[in-house]
Motif scaffolding. Structure first.
Motif, PDB file in Angstrom:
ATOM      1  N   LYS A  95       0.852  -1.194   0.000  1.00 54.88           N
ATOM      2  CA  LYS A  95       0.000   0.000   0.000  1.00 54.88           C
ATOM      3  C   LYS A  95       0.878   1.231   0.000  1.00 54.88           C
ATOM      4  O   LYS A  95       1.900   1.283   0.688  1.00 54.88           O
ATOM      5  N   LEU A  96       0.450   2.229  -0.769  1.00 51.42           N
ATOM      6  CA  LEU A  96       1.128   3.518  -0.747  1.00 51.42           C
ATOM      7  C   LEU A  96       0.756   4.225   0.550  1.00 51.42           C
ATOM      8  O   LEU A  96      -0.412   4.354   0.888  1.00 51.42           O
ATOM      9  N   VAL A  97       1.761   4.672   1.287  1.00 50.98           N
ATOM     10  CA  VAL A  97       1.520   5.400   2.527  1.00 50.98           C
ATOM     11  C   VAL A  97       1.629   6.903   2.266  1.00 50.98           C
ATOM     12  O   VAL A  97       0.857   7.698   2.779  1.00 50.98           O
ATOM     13  N   GLY A  98       2.586   7.286   1.424  1.00 57.75           N
ATOM     14  CA  GLY A  98       2.739   8.703   1.102  1.00 57.75           C
ATOM     15  C   GLY A  98       4.009   8.940   0.308  1.00 57.75           C
ATOM     16  O   GLY A  98       4.694   8.005  -0.095  1.00 57.75           O
ATOM     17  N   GLY A  99       4.299  10.209   0.097  1.00 53.67           N
ATOM     18  CA  GLY A  99       5.512  10.582  -0.621  1.00 53.67           C
ATOM     19  C   GLY A  99       5.298  10.747  -2.108  1.00 53.67           C
ATOM     20  O   GLY A  99       4.197  10.577  -2.620  1.00 53.67           O
ATOM     21  N   ILE A 100       6.374  11.067  -2.776  1.00 57.00           N
ATOM     22  CA  ILE A 100       6.342  11.379  -4.206  1.00 57.00           C
ATOM     23  C   ILE A 100       7.165  10.336  -4.955  1.00 57.00           C
ATOM     24  O   ILE A 100       8.264   9.988  -4.533  1.00 57.00           O
TER      25      ILE A 100
END
Length: 140
Positions: A95-100
């Motif tokens: 799962k993507l948690v955050g960031g670029i």
């Protein structure tokens, strides 16, 4: 008498952000790809997740934060585009948690696709297509 085969191991992530799945395109081959890649020889006897996070950092940059389920969701056969080596895909959900995301030069295209409507046959081919279709059938 047949001899035992030697196969490379590639770990691939089905990286989700809700219903969106991250898909990539390999710059060299033009075929669809997923984040992750082949395990280095010196990584085999270590924690395999180190290999996954190294590949993710190389391909998607070190700004991205993800949560990887350490239990594989399936295993599939594959031929690596570079050199046509027979390979075993170990697939994980993440799962993507955050960031670029900062795409490396290994890939020339990325997209977040809707798992309920995505047709992988326009982007993926051969064993990777089979693997993505298997994933979508089970997890979309």
């Amino acid at each position: 008498m047949s001899k035992h085969g030697f196969f490379q191991i590639t770990q691939k992530l089905f990286l989700r952000n809700g219903n969106q799945l991250l898909v990539l395109r390999d710059r060299k081959s033009g075929h669809g790809d997923l984040p992750g890649g082949r395990m280095n020889e010196d990584e085999f006897f270590s924690d395999w997740s180190e290999s996954i996070f190294r590949e993710v950092s190389e391909e998607l940059g070190d700004q991205i934060k993800i949560d990887v389920n350490p239990e594989p969701i399936f295993i599939h056969k594959h031929r690596v585009n570079d050199g046509n080596f027979p390979c075993v895909i170990i697939a994980y959900s993440a799962k993507l948690v955050g960031g670029i995301i900062q795409l490396s030069d290994e890939h020339d295209f990325m997209d977040w696709v809707d798992v309920t409507t995505f047709d992988p046959s326009n982007l993926f081919s051969e064993y990777m297509l089979d693997a993505v279709q298997l994933y979508l059938k089970k997890y979309a």
